[in-house]
Design a protein around this motif. Sequence first.
Motif, PDB file in Angstrom:
ATOM      1  N   ARG A   3      26.006  10.933  -5.835  1.00 48.97           N
ATOM      2  CA  ARG A   3      26.520  11.445  -7.047  1.00 48.97           C
ATOM      3  C   ARG A   3      28.077  11.261  -7.000  1.00 48.97           C
ATOM      4  O   ARG A   3      28.298  11.402  -7.913  1.00 48.97           O
ATOM      5  N   GLN A   4      28.852  11.198  -5.761  1.00 49.28           N
ATOM      6  CA  GLN A   4      30.210  11.131  -6.072  1.00 49.28           C
ATOM      7  C   GLN A   4      30.476   9.446  -6.535  1.00 49.28           C
ATOM      8  O   GLN A   4      31.504   9.507  -7.246  1.00 49.28           O
ATOM      9  N   VAL A   9      32.383   6.020 -10.667  1.00 48.32           N
ATOM     10  CA  VAL A   9      32.155   5.008 -11.584  1.00 48.32           C
ATOM     11  C   VAL A   9      32.307   5.375 -13.191  1.00 48.32           C
ATOM     12  O   VAL A   9      32.815   4.523 -14.093  1.00 48.32           O
ATOM     13  N   LEU A  10      31.713   6.332 -13.490  1.00 47.60           N
ATOM     14  CA  LEU A  10      31.579   7.054 -14.824  1.00 47.60           C
ATOM     15  C   LEU A  10      33.201   7.234 -15.430  1.00 47.60           C
ATOM     16  O   LEU A  10      33.596   6.809 -16.245  1.00 47.60           O
ATOM     17  N   LEU A  11      33.954   7.938 -14.390  1.00 44.94           N
ATOM     18  CA  LEU A  11      35.197   8.222 -14.801  1.00 44.94           C
ATOM     19  C   LEU A  11      36.013   6.822 -14.831  1.00 44.94           C
ATOM     20  O   LEU A  11      36.786   6.672 -15.988  1.00 44.94           O
ATOM     21  N   ASN A 139      21.214  16.015 -13.464  1.00 43.79           N
ATOM     22  CA  ASN A 139      22.678  16.194 -13.510  1.00 43.79           C
ATOM     23  C   ASN A 139      23.340  14.926 -13.668  1.00 43.79           C
ATOM     24  O   ASN A 139      24.550  15.037 -14.319  1.00 43.79           O
ATOM     25  N   ASP A 140      23.119  13.690 -13.427  1.00 38.11           N
ATOM     26  CA  ASP A 140      23.697  12.328 -13.632  1.00 38.11           C
ATOM     27  C   ASP A 140      23.491  12.074 -15.208  1.00 38.11           C
ATOM     28  O   ASP A 140      24.662  11.751 -15.685  1.00 38.11           O
ATOM     29  N   GLN A 141      22.554  12.378 -15.612  1.00 35.07           N
ATOM     30  CA  GLN A 141      22.340  12.268 -17.115  1.00 35.07           C
ATOM     31  C   GLN A 141      23.151  13.286 -17.812  1.00 35.07           C
ATOM     32  O   GLN A 141      23.793  12.862 -18.733  1.00 35.07           O
ATOM     33  N   GLU A 174      17.707  21.621 -20.945  1.00 36.02           N
ATOM     34  CA  GLU A 174      17.042  20.726 -20.079  1.00 36.02           C
ATOM     35  C   GLU A 174      16.917  19.395 -20.520  1.00 36.02           C
ATOM     36  O   GLU A 174      17.034  18.952 -21.648  1.00 36.02           O
ATOM     37  N   ILE A 175      17.189  18.448 -19.622  1.00 31.96           N
ATOM     38  CA  ILE A 175      17.261  17.075 -19.836  1.00 31.96           C
ATOM     39  C   ILE A 175      15.693  16.236 -19.676  1.00 31.96           C
ATOM     40  O   ILE A 175      15.438  15.491 -20.731  1.00 31.96           O
ATOM     41  N   ALA A 176      15.165  16.833 -18.542  1.00 25.23           N
ATOM     42  CA  ALA A 176      13.790  16.065 -18.502  1.00 25.23           C
ATOM     43  C   ALA A 176      12.644  17.168 -18.521  1.00 25.23           C
ATOM     44  O   ALA A 176      12.979  18.221 -18.274  1.00 25.23           O
TER      45      ALA A 176
END
Length: 182
Positions: A3-4, A9-11, A139-141, A174-176
Motif C-alpha cells: 500500500r505504501q 507511485v500514485l503521488l 482502498n487502492d481503487q 462501495e467500490i466492489a
Amino acid sequence: MRRQTTGAVLLAALAAGALAAGCGGESKADQRQSLEDYVAKVEAIRLPVNELLDKADPILGAYGEKRISPAEAKRRFGALERRFAGYTVEIAGLEPVPDSVRAAQDAYAHTFVLEDAYLSALDAALPDHDFEHLPDTQNDQRAAIIAWRTRLQVVANELGAELPADLQVAGRGEIAPSPAGS
C-alpha cells in the motif's frame, strides 16, 4: 508495504502530471476545451460502468438467497464481467488525454484493471461459493479515483472549466460488489 508503494507511485505520477501541466503552447481556452472533451469521453465510459456494476448485487443477492442456481449466477455474472472487461479496454485506450491529467488518467485506468481482476475472481468463486481469497483492491481503487477527480478539479479550476456535478461522488461508497449482494 504494498500500500505504501502504491501510494508513493500514485503521488509521484500525479506530481509529474502537475509539472507537465505547465508545458505546451496551447491557449487556456484550448486547454479548457481539451479537458472538457476528455471528461466527456470518460463520462461516456464511467456512467455505463456504474450502471453495469449496479447489476452485480442483484445477481449475487439472488445467488446467495438460492433464487438462482450457481450455474445461472455464473452465466449472468460472467456476462457482466466480460462487459466490464470491454470498458477496461476503452478507458485504457482513451485518447487524447490532456498532459495535465495524463498521470491521473493512467492511475484511474488502472482502477478498471483492479476491478476487472476482482470481478473475474468473484466470477470464478461463484460455483463453489468460495469467496475467502478474493483480491482486496478497494482502498487502492478508492485512493486512485479520489486522486483522479481531485486532479481534474484542480485543473478545471485553473482553466475555468466546468465538471459534471456527479463526478464528485466518484470514489465514495462501495467500490466492489459484495459476494453476498446488497
